[in-house]
Scaffold this active site. Structure first.
Site, mmCIF file in Angstrom:
data_model
loop_
_atom_site.group_PDB
_atom_site.id
_atom_site.type_symbol
_atom_site.label_atom_id
_atom_site.label_comp_id
_atom_site.label_asym_id
_atom_site.label_seq_id
_atom_site.Cartn_x
_atom_site.Cartn_y
_atom_site.Cartn_z
ATOM 1 N N CYS A 289 -8.658 -4.497 11.874
ATOM 2 C CA CYS A 289 -7.313 -3.913 11.982
ATOM 3 C C CYS A 289 -7.150 -3.134 13.288
ATOM 4 C CB CYS A 289 -6.990 -3.070 10.747
ATOM 5 S SG CYS A 289 -5.206 -2.810 10.557
ATOM 6 N N HIS B 281 -8.216 -6.945 6.309
ATOM 7 C CA HIS B 281 -9.210 -5.962 5.859
ATOM 8 C C HIS B 281 -10.221 -6.593 4.906
ATOM 9 C CE1 HIS B 281 -7.586 -2.136 7.435
ATOM 10 N NE2 HIS B 281 -6.426 -2.755 7.377
ATOM 11 N N GLU C 104 -12.987 -5.477 4.149
ATOM 12 C CA GLU C 104 -13.663 -4.419 3.379
ATOM 13 C C GLU C 104 -12.908 -4.072 2.102
ATOM 14 O OE1 GLU C 104 -11.748 -3.853 5.865
ATOM 15 O OE2 GLU C 104 -10.623 -1.991 5.499
#
Ligand code: MN
Length: 238
Positions: A110, A213, A215
Site C-alpha cells: 500500500c 493488503h 497481511e
C-alpha cells in the site's frame, strides 16, 4: 553466532493523538508464519542510526499508512492529498535506498508500494476518485480480509511465477495510486481500470510491492503466504 531466521524491519504506524507508535498484527503474523523475525522500526533519521539498521536487518517491509509527501515526486501538495507522516518519509526513504544499494530484499505494501514507485522515479495520483475518475472502488469499508476488486497478473512477472495465476481478487484500502511508472520499474498487476497495483524493479534481487493488503488476508491465505514466503526466503539468503 549465525542466525537461522532472517530479521525483518517493519515500518511502524504513528498515532499522534495517543502519542503512540503501533503495529497491525497481520504484518508480524505473516512474517512469523513463514520463518522470519519481524521487528518494529524506530522513527530515526540520522545517518548513523539508519546505517546501523541497514547493516543489522536482512529485509525491509514497507507497510501501509498515511500519504507519501508529494514533494518526493515533484508535486505540490493538493487539497485532495490527505494526512502525511514526515517521520516515516525520513526513515523509510533513506533506508530503502540503503537496502537497494546493498541488494537486500524490500517488500512494499500500500503506502510502501507507493513509496517504491516514487523512490525509483514514478509519480502518484494524489487522490484517485477526484483525479483519475476510476469506476473501481479502491477504498472499501471493513472487513479488509474480503476481496473487493480483481487484478490481472503478468504471467512472466515475479508475482505471476510465484502465484501461478493470471487473476486475483484483492482487497483495496487506498485513495492514491500510480500515475506513472519509472522506466526502472515494471508493472506486474493491474485493475480492470488500468491502475497498476503490483510492481517490481528488475535491477534488484528482490524489490516488489503490491497496492493491496496481503497481511489482512493473513498467512492462512495461500497467495498472501506465498508472497511473504518469497520475501522472507530472499531475506534468508542475506
Ligand atoms: Mn485497489
Amino acid at each position: 553466532m549465525s542466525r537461522s531466521k532472517p530479521l525483518i524491519g517493519v515500518a511502524p504506524l504513528v498515532d499522534e493523538e495517543r502519542e503512540s507508535y503501533w503495529m497491525l498484527p497481520g504484518y508480524f503474523r505473516c512474517v512469523e508464519a513463514v520463518g522470519g523475525v519481524p521487528v518494529m522500526l524506530p522513527l530515526v533519521s540520522d545517518p548513523d542510526s539508519l546505517r546501523t539498521l541497514g547493516d543489522a536487518l536482512d529485509g525491509l517491509l514497507l507497510t501501509g499508512g498515511p500519504d507519501v509527501d508529494p514533494a518526493l515526486y515533484r508535486q505540490e501538495k493538493l487539497p485532495c492529498c490527505e494526512e502525511l507522516c514526515p517521520q516515516r518519509d525520513k526513515l523509510e526513504q533513506p533506508l530503502l535506498e540503503d537496502f537497494l544499494q546493498q541488494g537486500k530484499p524490500v517488500l512494499g505494501i500500500c503506502r510502501g508500494f507507493q513509496l517504491l514507485c516514487v523512490h525509483l522515479g514514478g509519480e502518484l495520483w494524489q487522490d484517485l476518485p477526484s483525479q483519475m475518475g476510476s469506476q473501481v472502488c479502491h477504498r472499501h469499508p471493513k472487513p479488509y480480509n474480503e476481496p473487493i476488486h480483481p487484478v490481472t497478473i503478468e504471467k512472466d512477472s515475479p508475482l505471476g511465477k510465484l502465484l501461478g495465476v493470471d487473476r486475483l481478487e484483492v482487497n483495496s484500502c487506498h485513495h492514491q495510486g500510480v500515475k506513472c511508472l519509472s522506466p526502472r520499474m515494471k508493472a506486474m498487476a493491474r485493475t480492470p481500470d488500468g491502475l497498476v497495483e503490483g510492481l517490481w524493479a528488475p535491477d534488484y534481487p528482490f524489490c516488489m510491492g503490491v497496492q493491496w493488503h496481503p497481511e489482512f488476508f493473513g498467512p492462512e491465505n495461500p497467495h498472501s503466504r506465498k508472497l511473504f514466503a518469497a520475501f522472507v526466503d530472499a531475506c534468508r539468503q542475506q
